[in-house]
Design an enzyme around this catalytic site. Structure first.
Site, PDB file in Angstrom:
ATOM      1  CG  HIS A  24      -4.309   0.982  -4.721  1.00 28.29           C
ATOM      2  ND1 HIS A  24      -4.508   2.024  -5.534  1.00 28.29           N
ATOM      3  CD2 HIS A  24      -4.785   1.275  -3.634  1.00 28.29           C
ATOM      4  CE1 HIS A  24      -5.141   2.758  -4.505  1.00 28.29           C
ATOM      5  NE2 HIS A  24      -5.384   2.165  -3.489  1.00 28.29           N
ATOM      6  CG  ASP A 124      -1.804   3.202  -7.715  1.00 34.21           C
ATOM      7  OD1 ASP A 124      -2.394   4.214  -7.820  1.00 34.21           O
ATOM      8  OD2 ASP A 124      -1.480   1.959  -6.681  1.00 34.21           O
TER       9      ASP A 124
END
Length: 193
Positions: A24, A124
């Protein structure tokens, strides 16, 4: 029509909030670098332990001559290294629980300590449980949810309906005894409904 020059307009400032896992962070960091290269100011939030690993690996060397790209760290609940250099780790559930409880206040601290105001937050999609959206809404900062999953992961989620219709899932047999993951906060989510 010709583009009009922008005079005395402040430079956009984007705050990035990745989920604290390597893939990520890597994906969000690539997008942050591209936007910074196009002239936007960037602040990238990292957990303390992940930022320490990033620096140790030399992953920030490209920033030496880039004053418009900054890192800010927030605590992640991992204790500091011991005297003999052993680094502590935590499970994903421990990280999830810690960030869910503490990230909101840490984010507000980061935002209040920035020299320039944030124009936009790129968060995110896995970080919505941390109340980052609530903080952005309270401060009237637009938020973009950026899903950092790989193409193969996206295709897996995208094709679940077709796989169910063809009765290819749920998988049968003792190799795959369950399809539920625990995400903390006493909630279970079925991978295949």
């Amino acid at each position: 029509m010709d583009a009009m020059p922008i005079i005395n307009q402040k430079k956009p400032h984007v705050l990035f909030i990745p989920f604290p896992a390597q893939s990520h962070i890597k994906c969000m960091l690539k997008l942050a670098r591209l936007l910074n290269h196009k002239g936007l100011d960037v602040t990238f939030i990292n957990t303390q332990s992940n930022h320490k690993r990033l620096i140790k690996s030399g992953g920030t060397r490209w920033l030496d001559d880039t004053p418009s790209f900054r890192f800010k760290t927030v605590p992640d609940g991992v204790p500091s290294s011991t005297e003999d250099g052993v680094e502590h780790t935590q499970t994903i559930v421990e990280l999830w629980n810690y960030m869910g409880t503490n990230f909101y206040d840490s984010l507000l601290d980061v935002l209040s300590g920035l020299e320039t105001s944030v124009s936009c937050i790129v968060c995110d999609g896995f970080m919505t449980y941390t109340n980052a959206m609530k903080a952005a809404e309270m401060l009237k900062i637009p938020v973009i949810l950026f899903w950092t999953m790989a193409a193969c992961g996206f295709m897996g989620f995208y094709q679940v309906k077709v796989l169910k219709e063809k009765e290819l899932v749920p998988l049968k047999g003792s190799i795959f005894p369950f399809y539920t993951i625990q995400l903390g906060f006493n909630k279970s989510y079925s991978l295949i409904s």
